[in-house]
Design a protein around this motif. Structure first.
Motif, mmCIF file in Angstrom:
data_model
loop_
_atom_site.group_PDB
_atom_site.id
_atom_site.type_symbol
_atom_site.label_atom_id
_atom_site.label_comp_id
_atom_site.label_asym_id
_atom_site.label_seq_id
_atom_site.Cartn_x
_atom_site.Cartn_y
_atom_site.Cartn_z
ATOM 1 N N ILE A 124 36.094 43.603 35.464
ATOM 2 C CA ILE A 124 36.719 44.845 35.908
ATOM 3 C C ILE A 124 38.049 44.486 36.562
ATOM 4 N N SER A 125 39.107 45.212 36.218
ATOM 5 C CA SER A 125 40.397 44.980 36.869
ATOM 6 C C SER A 125 41.053 46.320 37.176
ATOM 7 N N GLY A 126 41.784 46.359 38.277
ATOM 8 C CA GLY A 126 42.460 47.583 38.681
ATOM 9 C C GLY A 126 43.814 47.282 39.289
ATOM 10 N N ASN A 127 44.737 48.225 39.143
ATOM 11 C CA ASN A 127 46.079 48.099 39.703
ATOM 12 C C ASN A 127 46.422 49.362 40.479
ATOM 13 N N TYR A 128 47.148 49.174 41.571
ATOM 14 C CA TYR A 128 47.667 50.297 42.350
ATOM 15 C C TYR A 128 49.093 49.949 42.746
ATOM 16 N N THR A 129 50.032 50.857 42.444
ATOM 17 C CA THR A 129 51.441 50.636 42.754
ATOM 18 C C THR A 129 52.024 51.897 43.358
ATOM 19 N N THR A 130 52.763 51.737 44.434
ATOM 20 C CA THR A 130 53.488 52.858 45.019
ATOM 21 C C THR A 130 54.886 52.399 45.388
ATOM 22 N N ILE A 131 55.874 53.226 45.077
ATOM 23 C CA ILE A 131 57.276 52.893 45.335
ATOM 24 C C ILE A 131 57.958 54.130 45.920
ATOM 25 N N GLU A 132 58.685 53.924 46.988
ATOM 26 C CA GLU A 132 59.483 54.993 47.586
ATOM 27 C C GLU A 132 60.950 54.595 47.532
ATOM 28 N N GLY A 183 57.828 49.370 48.545
ATOM 29 C CA GLY A 183 56.573 49.738 47.918
ATOM 30 C C GLY A 183 55.525 48.655 48.009
ATOM 31 N N ILE A 184 54.387 48.959 47.424
ATOM 32 C CA ILE A 184 53.235 48.066 47.415
ATOM 33 C C ILE A 184 52.772 47.904 45.977
ATOM 34 N N GLU A 185 52.498 46.674 45.591
ATOM 35 C CA GLU A 185 51.900 46.365 44.297
ATOM 36 C C GLU A 185 50.617 45.591 44.564
ATOM 37 N N SER A 186 49.518 46.057 44.013
ATOM 38 C CA SER A 186 48.235 45.401 44.277
ATOM 39 C C SER A 186 47.403 45.332 43.002
ATOM 40 N N HIS A 187 46.566 44.307 42.959
ATOM 41 C CA HIS A 187 45.710 44.099 41.787
ATOM 42 C C HIS A 187 44.384 43.515 42.252
ATOM 43 N N ILE A 188 43.305 43.971 41.646
ATOM 44 C CA ILE A 188 41.982 43.428 41.919
ATOM 45 C C ILE A 188 41.264 43.171 40.613
ATOM 46 N N ASN A 189 40.596 42.041 40.517
ATOM 47 C CA ASN A 189 39.751 41.769 39.353
ATOM 48 C C ASN A 189 38.399 41.269 39.844
ATOM 49 N N ILE A 190 37.360 41.821 39.240
ATOM 50 C CA ILE A 190 35.982 41.511 39.630
ATOM 51 C C ILE A 190 35.201 41.131 38.379
ATOM 52 N N SER A 191 34.403 40.071 38.482
ATOM 53 C CA SER A 191 33.525 39.646 37.385
ATOM 54 C C SER A 191 32.087 39.669 37.900
ATOM 55 N N PRO A 192 31.416 40.843 37.849
ATOM 56 C CA PRO A 192 30.047 40.932 38.381
ATOM 57 C C PRO A 192 29.056 40.047 37.628
ATOM 58 N N ILE A 193 29.312 39.874 36.318
ATOM 59 C CA ILE A 193 28.414 39.063 35.487
ATOM 60 C C ILE A 193 29.262 38.080 34.698
#
Length: 737
Positions: free
Chosen positions: A465-473, A446-456
């Protein structure tokens, strides 16, 4: 028309009080933390009281010796209600009471005999009667702590010792009153009744000693070596007492039952481990770690009770090779490999000979650890049983960009599990149903990913802003020779959970619709059978061959959170969701049978199902051959027979995707003295209000799709009157002196 479900619920509350005091000086520090939680559930007779305490202290004896200790105490007292497809469940009765029945406006028991229920359904308890006569509780008490020392005789040498102990006491009590449906007491006069008491005592002592050797310069060339030893002694005893036939109404004492059964299981184990870890770094650019651990297990059914677990990791910080800039702040790639020998919990009661199921399903020490918590029926344990081997490889990328305003983490992993410990079916002539043995391989990737953004990001204004995406087979690569699938469990009427070679793990397995080559449903074209009218004429035909009906694990999970800060105010909002999995909705199936689901509203209208009409024959080899006549034009009524006799027998009709998007949390807070001024008695104060589980959009009907996941049960993937997740609102005050 009567609303029989909503009056069952009430507004619950949770009140939490925390007290924390700490202090420090040049010689050491201390911390005392106390917490009390009082919870009233959303259904009467449910709630919790929890008390915890922690005391920690550390003392500096000179410049080279440090010592400290930590002690924790806790008690959790829970009053609960039985859930699932239990005929004494209050949710069962609440969901299934039709709107024509006045559940809350009529008596729930006979005025001359409180054990005699008044209820339209003789196969389930009146939920109001159940609240009065059935009791369920759990009490957990836990004490654990440790003592540690650290000695640094030289800059390149550090000695550490940590010793600790843990005591866990668990008690459970279930009382099904005289006249309860679960105890088969719905008779005239009322009878039966059942009491179940369980006790579990678990003790553990652990000791860990290691030394660290440090050489070189961390900013140039450095080498660290860790050598250590660990000893863990675990002893547990589980006792389950069951009493059948309560002799005194209202009793909770198991001595007041006519038949009593006791079941005891013991689990004792000692692990002696030796470990080493070597770390190498070069100019903070290249990092290499190699580790290994050798364990000796006293409670082993294996030919070799020695298990070695190696690990290796490599990291390359390529941003160190680039001149400092505002675009790329950190850039790192990494890779690692780990091998772990996994040993199941096998208690002494099943360690040898012939076994009639795993005893005491109430406490985990008496179960096998994986993949099946409980296995009914008789089985033997293979003399050649070996540990399950898990090998994991992963690679990752970590980036910090634009003065750390953007962060990216990406990780890919692949895990191969071989020597799976499974219950393999045996021929009836062998005298046993299963053998617990090594068999098969499951691969997870699978894939585990994370993104965090600080526009201001300024002194008084910030947006994150933070986001996570995970996929497992998970895929079953192989099982045992000559076996293509293995039964894992099911919950009464639900389809089975199975492990199928070549399929994802786990999957739902049961009876589906009979379909033609174009995957369209076939309805029964036989108007008469043996000269008698066919009540299923024009209704879907069940495929006589069970099959895979859907994978249970979602394709992927996502989460997104936003946080705004302006001066002392803060707003945090989090959404999350999952997509692609399947589960069996027992709620919806039974609600359709009783005419409680919205799908039954057209029961009096004639409809023609979107299908083809036909039936099937069986050829000389036993294969099912669908015979399609033409496009369906048969008018039917989707009444009681349609839902209770036809659709109830087709598992596929009650399997739905578990897709959902949820507003998990929203929190608003204000911090006084947010600029960290130190003047005044109160250094900092904050107030907040928070809401959780505020909104959900789901493809799964009549229930929260998350409630069907229970990792300690082989029945996950089936939703049967599980208690819903609570929508909660709260607030609090934090003071720092």
């Amino acid at each position: 028309m009567n609303d029989n479900l909503n009056p069952l619920f009430q507004d619950g509350y949770t009140a939490i009080s925390n007290f924390d005091i700490s202090g420090r000086n040049q010689k050491g520090n201390y911390n005392l933390a106390l917490s009390y939680a009082d919870q009233e559930g959303i259904i009467p007779n449910s709630g919790m009281n929890r008390i915890t305490g922690k005391l920690r202290g550390e003392l500096k004896l000179g410049n080279k010796l440090f010592m400290g200790a930590v002690a924790n105490l806790g008690q959790n007292d829970i009053s609960k209600l039985v859930g699932g497809n239990n005929s004494s469940s209050v949710l069962n009765g609440g969901f299934l009471s039709p709107p024509t029945y006045n559940l809350w406006g009529t008596a729930f028991s006979d005025e001359n005999d409180p054990n005699q229920q008044e209820y339209y359904h003789d196969g389930a308890d009146n939920p109001r009667w159940s609240l009065v006569n059935n009791q369920f509780s759990e009490l957990t008490q836990k004490a654990f702590g440790n003592f540690y020392m650290k000695y640094e005789p030289a800059k390149w040498l550090e000695l550490n010792y940590r010793g600790g102990a843990e005591l866990l006491l668990e008690e459970m009590n279930e009382v099904y009153g005289i006249g309860s449906s679960f105890s088969n007491g719905r008779t005239v006069p009322p009878s039966a009744g059942r009491i179940i008491n369980g006790q579990n005592v678990n003790q553990q002592i652990n000791s860990n000693f290691n030394l660290k050797l440090k050489f070189g310069n961390p900013k140039a060339l450095a080498f660290d070596l860790l050598l250590g030893n660990e000893f863990v002694d675990t002893q547990s005893e589980s006792i389950v007492q069951q009493g059948f036939g309560i002799t005194e109404s209202g009793t909770v004492d198991i001595d007041n039952t006519s038949i009593q059964l006791n079941d005891t299981a013991n689990y004792n184990n000692r692990i002696l481990g030796f470990y080493a870890n070597a770390s190498f770094s070069l100019y903070q650019i290249l990092f290499l770690d190699i580790a290994g651990r050798q364990d000796y297990n006293s409670n082993s059914r294996y030919d070799n009770s020695q298990f070695f677990n190696p690990t290796a990791g490599l990291s390359f910080v390529f941003s160190q090779l680039i001149e400092e800039n505002d675009f790329l702040n950190i850039g790192k790639v990494s890779a690692s490999f780990t091998e772990i020998a996994q040993v199941p919990y096998i208690n002494q009661s099943i360690n040898s000979g012939f076994n009639m199921g795993l005893s005491n399903p109430y406490f985990s020490p008496s179960r096998t650890g994986f993949p099946l918590p409980i296995q009914e029926g008789n089985f033997i344990v293979s003399d050649n049983l070996n540990p399950q081997i898990s090998q994991t490889m992963d690679v990752g990328l970590n980036l910090e960009l634009l003065n750390n305003q953007i962060g990216l983490q990406f990780n890919y992993f692949q895990e191969n599990n071989s020597n799976q410990i499974l219950f393999i079916p045996q021929s009836p002539s062998s005298g046993v149903s299963y053998t617990l043995q090594n068999s098969g391989e499951i691969q997870n990737k699978g894939i585990e990913s994370h993104i965090n953004i600080s526009p201001i990001k300024t002194n008084n204004l910030e947006w994150n802003i933070s986001g996570n995406y995970t996929t497992i087979e998970s895929k079953v690569k192989s099982i045992a020779t000559g076996i293509s699938n293995i039964y894992l469990g099911n919950n009464n009427e639900s389809p089975e959970v199975r492990l199928i070679e070549g399929s994802e793990f786990p999957v739902l397995y049961g009876y589906g619709f009979l379909r033609n080559n174009e995957d369209r449903i076939i309805v029964d074209n036989r108007e008469f059978i043996n000269g008698n009218a066919n009540p299923a004429f024009g209704m879907p035909v069940r495929d006589p061959n069970p099959k895979e009906l859907g994978k249970m694990n979602p394709d992927f999970w996502v989460a997104l959170s936003n946080e705004f800060k302006i001066y002392g105010f803060s707003l945090h909002v989090q959404f999350d969701g999952q997509f692609g999995g399947h589960a069996y909705s027992g709620n919806t199936k039974i609600m359709k049978e009783y005419g409680m689901d919205i799908a039954t509203n057209d029961r009096d209208q004639g409809v023609v199902l979107d299908a083809v009409k036909g039936y099937y024959t069986v050829d000389g080899n036993g294969n099912t051959v669908p015979n399609v006549e033409a496009e369906n034009n048969i008018v039917i009524n989707k009444g009681e027979y349609f839902w209770s006799e036809v659709m109830a027998d087709i598992d596929e009709a009650h399997i739905y995707k578990t897709n959902f998007i949820r507003l998990r949390e929203a929190k608003i807070s204000y911090t006084f003295n947010h600029d960290n001024r130190k003047d005044g008695f109160i250094k900092k104060a904050s107030i907040y209000v928070v809401g959780r589980n505020l909104w959900i959009k789901s493809s799964f009907p009549n229930a929260d799709p998350e409630t069907q996941w229970n990792a300690t049960s082989p029945y996950y993937g089936s939703q049967y009157f599980h208690f819903p997740q609570m929508r909660s609102f709260g607030g609090g005050i934090n003071l720092i002196f």
